[in-house]
Design a protein around this motif. Structure first.
Motif, PDB file in Angstrom:
ATOM      1  N   GLY A  24       9.663 -15.674  39.683  1.00  0.00           N
ATOM      2  CA  GLY A  24       9.481 -17.102  39.462  1.00  0.00           C
ATOM      3  C   GLY A  24       9.555 -17.456  37.996  1.00  0.00           C
ATOM      4  N   ARG A  25       9.695 -18.742  37.724  1.00  0.00           N
ATOM      5  CA  ARG A  25       9.791 -19.186  36.340  1.00  0.00           C
ATOM      6  C   ARG A  25       8.996 -20.462  36.141  1.00  0.00           C
ATOM      7  NH1 ARG A  25      14.936 -19.580  33.980  1.00  0.00           N
ATOM      8  NH2 ARG A  25      15.646 -17.819  35.239  1.00  0.00           N
ATOM      9  N   VAL A  26       8.567 -20.656  34.902  1.00  0.00           N
ATOM     10  CA  VAL A  26       7.779 -21.819  34.522  1.00  0.00           C
ATOM     11  C   VAL A  26       8.089 -22.092  33.045  1.00  0.00           C
ATOM     12  CG1 VAL A  26       5.778 -20.422  33.847  1.00  0.00           C
ATOM     13  CG2 VAL A  26       5.421 -22.798  34.535  1.00  0.00           C
ATOM     14  N   PRO A  27       8.052 -23.346  32.595  1.00  0.00           N
ATOM     15  CA  PRO A  27       8.316 -23.594  31.176  1.00  0.00           C
ATOM     16  C   PRO A  27       7.426 -22.734  30.279  1.00  0.00           C
ATOM     17  CG  PRO A  27       8.243 -25.672  32.368  1.00  0.00           C
ATOM     18  CD  PRO A  27       7.817 -24.608  33.341  1.00  0.00           C
ATOM     19  N   ALA A  28       8.033 -22.059  29.324  1.00  0.00           N
ATOM     20  CA  ALA A  28       7.294 -21.101  28.501  1.00  0.00           C
ATOM     21  C   ALA A  28       6.157 -21.762  27.730  1.00  0.00           C
ATOM     22  CB  ALA A  28       8.253 -20.409  27.534  1.00  0.00           C
ATOM     23  N   TYR A  29       6.338 -23.010  27.323  1.00  0.00           N
ATOM     24  CA  TYR A  29       5.304 -23.674  26.527  1.00  0.00           C
ATOM     25  C   TYR A  29       4.070 -24.029  27.346  1.00  0.00           C
ATOM     26  CZ  TYR A  29       7.786 -27.630  28.636  1.00  0.00           C
ATOM     27  OH  TYR A  29       8.391 -28.485  29.531  1.00  0.00           O
ATOM     28  N   ALA A  30       4.130 -23.835  28.683  1.00  0.00           N
ATOM     29  CA  ALA A  30       2.983 -24.135  29.538  1.00  0.00           C
ATOM     30  C   ALA A  30       2.174 -22.894  29.866  1.00  0.00           C
ATOM     31  CB  ALA A  30       3.455 -24.795  30.838  1.00  0.00           C
ATOM     32  N   THR A  31       2.593 -21.724  29.385  1.00  0.00           N
ATOM     33  CA  THR A  31       1.889 -20.485  29.703  1.00  0.00           C
ATOM     34  C   THR A  31       1.466 -19.769  28.427  1.00  0.00           C
ATOM     35  OG1 THR A  31       3.847 -19.041  29.680  1.00  0.00           O
ATOM     36  CG2 THR A  31       3.391 -20.247  31.724  1.00  0.00           C
ATOM     37  N   ALA A  32       0.410 -18.956  28.544  1.00  0.00           N
ATOM     38  CA  ALA A  32      -0.057 -18.208  27.382  1.00  0.00           C
ATOM     39  C   ALA A  32       0.973 -17.172  26.951  1.00  0.00           C
ATOM     40  CB  ALA A  32      -1.389 -17.535  27.703  1.00  0.00           C
ATOM     41  N   GLY A  33       1.542 -16.439  27.921  1.00  0.00           N
ATOM     42  CA  GLY A  33       2.553 -15.453  27.567  1.00  0.00           C
ATOM     43  C   GLY A  33       3.782 -16.088  26.958  1.00  0.00           C
ATOM     44  N   GLY A  34       4.204 -17.211  27.523  1.00  0.00           N
ATOM     45  CA  GLY A  34       5.374 -17.902  26.988  1.00  0.00           C
ATOM     46  C   GLY A  34       5.144 -18.399  25.579  1.00  0.00           C
ATOM     47  N   LYS A  35       3.971 -18.957  25.322  1.00  0.00           N
ATOM     48  CA  LYS A  35       3.673 -19.458  23.974  1.00  0.00           C
ATOM     49  C   LYS A  35       3.567 -18.313  22.974  1.00  0.00           C
ATOM     50  CE  LYS A  35       0.151 -22.159  25.166  1.00  0.00           C
ATOM     51  NZ  LYS A  35      -0.926 -23.181  25.046  1.00  0.00           N
ATOM     52  N   ALA A  36       3.067 -17.147  23.424  1.00  0.00           N
ATOM     53  CA  ALA A  36       3.005 -15.993  22.527  1.00  0.00           C
ATOM     54  C   ALA A  36       4.408 -15.571  22.101  1.00  0.00           C
ATOM     55  CB  ALA A  36       2.285 -14.841  23.216  1.00  0.00           C
ATOM     56  N   ILE A  37       5.364 -15.631  23.036  1.00  0.00           N
ATOM     57  CA  ILE A  37       6.755 -15.298  22.690  1.00  0.00           C
ATOM     58  C   ILE A  37       7.339 -16.360  21.763  1.00  0.00           C
ATOM     59  CG2 ILE A  37       9.087 -14.994  23.596  1.00  0.00           C
ATOM     60  CD1 ILE A  37       7.853 -13.824  26.127  1.00  0.00           C
ATOM     61  N   LEU A  38       7.147 -17.632  22.102  1.00  0.00           N
ATOM     62  CA  LEU A  38       7.698 -18.718  21.279  1.00  0.00           C
ATOM     63  C   LEU A  38       7.160 -18.676  19.862  1.00  0.00           C
ATOM     64  CD1 LEU A  38       7.544 -21.720  23.805  1.00  0.00           C
ATOM     65  CD2 LEU A  38       9.560 -20.391  23.133  1.00  0.00           C
ATOM     66  N   ALA A  39       5.901 -18.264  19.689  1.00  0.00           N
ATOM     67  CA  ALA A  39       5.308 -18.196  18.351  1.00  0.00           C
ATOM     68  C   ALA A  39       5.994 -17.146  17.490  1.00  0.00           C
ATOM     69  CB  ALA A  39       3.816 -17.897  18.451  1.00  0.00           C
ATOM     70  N   GLY A  40       6.678 -16.197  18.124  1.00  0.00           N
ATOM     71  CA  GLY A  40       7.395 -15.176  17.374  1.00  0.00           C
ATOM     72  C   GLY A  40       8.810 -15.558  17.015  1.00  0.00           C
ATOM     73  N   LEU A  41       9.251 -16.747  17.447  1.00  0.00           N
ATOM     74  CA  LEU A  41      10.592 -17.222  17.130  1.00  0.00           C
ATOM     75  C   LEU A  41      10.557 -18.152  15.921  1.00  0.00           C
ATOM     76  CD1 LEU A  41      11.876 -18.145  20.725  1.00  0.00           C
ATOM     77  CD2 LEU A  41      12.039 -15.952  19.522  1.00  0.00           C
ATOM     78  N   ALA A  42      11.697 -18.316  15.281  1.00  0.00           N
ATOM     79  CA  ALA A  42      11.814 -19.290  14.198  1.00  0.00           C
ATOM     80  C   ALA A  42      11.685 -20.697  14.774  1.00  0.00           C
ATOM     81  CB  ALA A  42      13.156 -19.140  13.490  1.00  0.00           C
ATOM     82  N   SER A  62      -0.478 -24.722  32.988  1.00  0.00           N
ATOM     83  CA  SER A  62       0.529 -24.317  33.961  1.00  0.00           C
ATOM     84  C   SER A  62       0.091 -24.631  35.389  1.00  0.00           C
ATOM     85  CB  SER A  62       0.813 -22.816  33.841  1.00  0.00           C
ATOM     86  OG  SER A  62       1.766 -22.404  34.794  1.00  0.00           O
ATOM     87  N   ALA A  63      -1.189 -24.428  35.667  1.00  0.00           N
ATOM     88  CA  ALA A  63      -1.745 -24.718  36.996  1.00  0.00           C
ATOM     89  C   ALA A  63      -3.187 -25.173  36.827  1.00  0.00           C
ATOM     90  CB  ALA A  63      -1.685 -23.480  37.886  1.00  0.00           C
ATOM     91  N   PRO A  64      -3.619 -26.203  37.532  1.00  0.00           N
ATOM     92  CA  PRO A  64      -4.988 -26.693  37.392  1.00  0.00           C
ATOM     93  C   PRO A  64      -6.015 -25.608  37.715  1.00  0.00           C
ATOM     94  CG  PRO A  64      -3.640 -28.236  38.638  1.00  0.00           C
ATOM     95  CD  PRO A  64      -2.828 -26.992  38.490  1.00  0.00           C
ATOM     96  N   GLY A  65      -7.039 -25.520  36.880  1.00  0.00           N
ATOM     97  CA  GLY A  65      -8.125 -24.592  37.130  1.00  0.00           C
ATOM     98  C   GLY A  65      -7.888 -23.166  36.706  1.00  0.00           C
ATOM     99  N   VAL A  66      -6.731 -22.870  36.110  1.00  0.00           N
ATOM    100  CA  VAL A  66      -6.412 -21.504  35.694  1.00  0.00           C
ATOM    101  C   VAL A  66      -6.292 -21.448  34.174  1.00  0.00           C
ATOM    102  CG1 VAL A  66      -4.747 -19.613  35.819  1.00  0.00           C
ATOM    103  CG2 VAL A  66      -5.213 -21.005  37.843  1.00  0.00           C
ATOM    104  N   SER A  67      -6.952 -20.469  33.567  1.00  0.00           N
ATOM    105  CA  SER A  67      -6.840 -20.242  32.133  1.00  0.00           C
ATOM    106  C   SER A  67      -6.249 -18.867  31.881  1.00  0.00           C
ATOM    107  CB  SER A  67      -8.218 -20.336  31.462  1.00  0.00           C
ATOM    108  OG  SER A  67      -8.699 -21.656  31.466  1.00  0.00           O
ATOM    109  N   CYS A  68      -5.524 -18.729  30.776  1.00  0.00           N
ATOM    110  CA  CYS A  68      -4.845 -17.462  30.473  1.00  0.00           C
ATOM    111  C   CYS A  68      -4.900 -17.171  28.982  1.00  0.00           C
ATOM    112  CB  CYS A  68      -3.382 -17.508  30.908  1.00  0.00           C
ATOM    113  SG  CYS A  68      -3.108 -17.833  32.658  1.00  0.00           S
ATOM    114  N   VAL A  69      -4.784 -15.885  28.660  1.00  0.00           N
ATOM    115  CA  VAL A  69      -4.599 -15.439  27.280  1.00  0.00           C
ATOM    116  C   VAL A  69      -3.439 -14.470  27.288  1.00  0.00           C
ATOM    117  CG1 VAL A  69      -6.330 -13.597  27.576  1.00  0.00           C
ATOM    118  CG2 VAL A  69      -5.664 -14.337  25.269  1.00  0.00           C
ATOM    119  N   GLY A  70      -2.569 -14.559  26.283  1.00  0.00           N
ATOM    120  CA  GLY A  70      -1.378 -13.716  26.257  1.00  0.00           C
ATOM    121  C   GLY A  70      -1.043 -13.218  24.868  1.00  0.00           C
ATOM    122  N   ALA A  71      -0.289 -12.135  24.812  1.00  0.00           N
ATOM    123  CA  ALA A  71       0.196 -11.574  23.552  1.00  0.00           C
ATOM    124  C   ALA A  71       1.599 -11.044  23.776  1.00  0.00           C
ATOM    125  CB  ALA A  71      -0.727 -10.458  23.054  1.00  0.00           C
ATOM    126  N   ALA A  72       2.421 -11.105  22.747  1.00  0.00           N
ATOM    127  CA  ALA A  72       3.827 -10.719  22.870  1.00  0.00           C
ATOM    128  C   ALA A  72       4.027  -9.232  22.636  1.00  0.00           C
ATOM    129  CB  ALA A  72       4.675 -11.518  21.887  1.00  0.00           C
TER     130      ALA A  72
END
Length: 290
Positions: free
Chosen positions: A143-161, A207-217
């Motif tokens: 499955g897929r979800v906009p990266a900016y809505a997830t902790a893992g996705g934002k961790a990856i985006l933070a590593g980009l220019a 990304s989903a109501p009631g769910v919290s996440c932490v992620g690292a790239a």
């Protein structure tokens, strides 16, 4: 030797350049010996035996078509070329390296664990571990979800220019919930906060109501290649307590996939996160998550 002999003799000293576009593209792609090869424009031109201007033009076209990727360290094989060579563009290698860590994280925390990669502007789920709690978090492998809505996705985006992030999205971002970042400017502010936290990203109901996440790239030679995240019930999950575990797992996978690069980063890195990591199981997720 007669004039006829001179005309018919092979010209051993003159190298015949490939004439067709297909031949030239093949000569350029042949310069890359495996997924780890990173070559300069001059390297490719020397190997292919083509003029530098010709190689630059063809490489530009191959980059646009995802056959080649242009990074800060040079040119390398792109998604399409790796997909033909390895079947999945190296995703199986990432999945295999991360699998033991994903299961360990779940056993330590009781939370749902995700392994994701960035494709376009989306996070794509490569793996999900969570036992009976996994059904409570609305995600699925493939499955897929906009990266900016997830902790893992934002961790990856933070590593980009920043300009690379701009190229992925328009000014308005597609919301998943009423808590999703909806403006590109706000996203850049969030990515800057993630960089100041040494790459740790959090999301609470984005990304989903009631769910919290932490992620690292998981980082490679040229930036992030994937991410590991932990997800739980937004009302009970103490993500600050498990964040060091996520960061340590991502670093471990990075060292497995890219040992030389990771050793250099570890020498410069912040060891405090690993030292603070709890060593015992932390049951932080209830069955009502998500």
């Amino acid at each position: 030797m007669t004039v006829t002999d001179l005309v018919s003799a092979p010209r051993a000293t003159a190298r015949e350049l490939p004439q067709s576009m297909v031949e030239r593209m093949t000569a350029i792609l042949d310069a890359f010996e495996g997924r780890a090869a990173r070559l300069s424009l001059e390297d490719v031109a020397d190997y292919a035996g083509l003029p530098r201007s010709t190689v630059h033009r063809i490489l530009h076209q191959l980059v646009g078509l995802d056959w080649i990727e242009h990074t800060a360290s040079g040119y390398r094989l792109g998604r399409r070329a790796l997909g033909l060579a390895g079947g999945d563009g190296g995703l199986g290698e990432i999945r295999a390296a991360a699998a033991p860590l994903l299961h360990q994280l779940h056993l330590q925390t009781g939370l749902v664990v995700h392994l994701t990669v960035l494709e376009g502007g989306d996070s794509v789920y490569l793996d999900k571990v969570g036992g009976r709690f996994a059904t409570c978090v609305p995600s699925r492998v493939g499955g897929r979800v906009p990266a900016y809505a997830t902790a893992g996705g934002k961790a990856i985006l933070a590593g980009l220019a920043p300009e690379a992030v701009d190229g992925l999205y328009g000014a308005r971002l597609r919301g998943r919930t009423d808590r999703t970042v909806a403006e590109l400017t706000a996203l850049h502010q969030e990515l800057n906060r993630i960089r100041r936290r040494s790459g740790l990203a959090f999301e609470h109901g984005e990304s989903a109501p009631g769910v919290s996440c932490v992620g690292a790239a998981i980082r490679g030679h040229d930036g992030p290649v994937a991410a590991i995240s932990l997800c739980g019930d937004a009302r009970s999950a103490r993500l600050d307590r498990v964040a060091p575990l996520v960061a340590d797992a991502a670093r471990t996978v990075s060292r497995t996939l890219y040992p030389e690069h990771s050793d250099r980063r570890r020498a410069r890195g912040n060891s405090r996160i690993t030292e603070d990591a709890p060593e015992t199981t932390v049951p932080l997720m209830s069955a009502r998550a998500g």
